[in-house]
Design a protein around this motif. Sequence first.
Motif: not given
Length: 714
Positions: A244-246, A319-324, A347-352
């Motif tokens: 897992f990654r956190v 992009d890095a945040l979305i990847q996280m 955050i919304a883009k990352g969750l989507l």
Amino acid sequence: MLLFQGKQIHSAIFDMDGTLFDTERLRFRTLKQASLEIFGKTLGEHTLIGSLGLSAKKAEALAKAHNGEDFPYAEIRKRADELELEYVRNHGVPIKAGLLEVLERLRKSGLTMAVATSSRRAIAEEYLINANVLKYFDITVCGDEVSQGKPHPEIFLKAARALNCEPDQCFMVEDSENGMRSAMRAQGQAILIEDIKPPAPEIKAGALKAYRSMTEFLADLSECVPDLGMPELYENFPASMNQFRVGIHGFGAIGGGYLTQVLSHWDGYTRPCEIIAATRSRMLRESVNAFGRYSVRYGATSFDQTIDNVRMIDMDDDDALIQMYTAAEIIGLSLPEQAIRNQAQVIAKGLLKRFERRGRELTLLIVLNKVGGAAFVRRHVQAELALLCPPAIGEQVLEKTHFAETVVSRIVSKLSNDALVRQLRIKSQMFQNSLEDEPAVATKASTPVPEYERLIGRFRPFAQPSSAMSQLHLILFNSEPDMPLYVEHGSDLLERLRQVKTVPDITQIQVIKNRLWNGPHAIVAWYASLLGHDSVGQGMGDAQVSELAERLIRQEVGPALVAEYPQMAEVVSRFAETFLERCKTSFKDPCARVGRDPLRKLQRNERIFSSIELAHKHGIETPALVFGAALAIHHALRCTDDKALEAQAIRQAYRENDASVEAVLTLGVDGNGKRFPGLDPITDAQLISAISEAFRQYPQRAVANRPGVLCIGA
């Protein structure tokens, strides 16, 4: 020995493909590709599904039955082996989620363990070594070492005999129908972990327990192993890493100095393979990435704890945040309200994107010092999702996201940039024995960048992994030692985290912590500062300050909370004692920082007046809290910091209204996107009068000579 579902279990025997590893889908892909290369067309799904759990000989017979006797199965299988090994060597073995945590629990429960796989030994050992799980197994029995493959029980019986264990005392863990038949015929305790093809109902009914995933098995298994309890501060993090990654979204004091510890302890058996942390501070990013680790200092216990496997990213890099957000299993969100508003879109883009890729659930640990913090974050993310996708998709994304409300039980402070530069200067001398250039001139705290650039350049070439850097570490945070992170129930993952204490209603704990810590902390800082002390810890050495702190907690705020929440008396006592002990050792908590924003702290529903209102509701007098409100005004009037805007507003209101305390107390303030109301001159006339009298009784010229606080307002 493990007692599971009423059965005594002494050993565990695992199938490999589809059970330990998510290789069945990979195998299907490589068999199709190999068949296309050699035979000119791909193998059909009915052939592939039917061969699950079969020996190579039986799988070949099935393939020829579907494709003709001239079908070159042996050649195709050999080519598929090559393609599969090539993938595994380049990308690693895809491990089933939750597997490593299961293996750790079984091994630490004293079970002997084996692998019983239809694969050839050469392939099985390469996979087990590649995945770093061979260490868990005492023996392996492979398909080329038995005369009769699954569904015959030979392979499980041979493994049980090798472990000196009766079959009915063995877990026999399988994913396929043929594998389950083999385990059941061996009279083992069959555990089904479903993979590609769900077994027939009668096969499923024959299992001791059937699960849709390894993580479901883990949840049941966790109930059968001893509870490790809250970790001690000095305990090592688990040696074994899971897959897992956190993430840490906001690498400030709590994110970097506390949540990373919580996530590093994980479940006490394994820990995440990587912590991804986002910050806007270039100095923090580059320093941690250059050293590969950093440390938290617990001054009260003279202990430094090192956090490793951290990769820092730029919080302005969407992009890095979305990847996280797509990669992490859990993310600690530790940002102030305005920053959350600003980050809600990414955050919304990352969750989507996470939902579109695999639809996996995500737990968000919301660390926001306010009641309803999780709902606040969810509301802003939901608004951004509405702009990114159809409402139905947005709802599905939110259903897959658990917004977990938290209460932090610890005080942490981040070292200044200037302190970071000083460390780099000293470690540069340790690292290279002497500086290449002449000794640097000390820089101002606000502009350490030029020297930082020169120093950090020495360490970048030796970033982890590097034995040269192994003895060096940076202290980035000072922390108190309290361990529990309180989180509201709701996510199965949170129930497994060792340093997390889940509760049914987080609101009560939030109120208790905020009332006991926030208002009294500021009052202690204001009084200590007025008496000439730089830090809270120094101030507590003054009898006047310590007496005030004791009265605030033990006679006013604490009793009011117990009266309001009698069932939480133990929690109130724990937080109260912790607060008083911390104040005594808070030598790194500057009074100026703790006492900042005095006007906001004097608003109707905020730290001080809400405690006064609660105490009066239960008939408790509050002279110390009233005195504290008067101290806030005295502190602001003496403040000389040009950046302290709220202190300036207090001075302006006081002077423009003929030295009126009422003018200050009825003054509202804007902050975090909302209006904080002051007291009402009519409704709150009695309280305003009491504070005005306390203010008058505290002459600035005699601050240092007061006999003690208990006479104030008496």
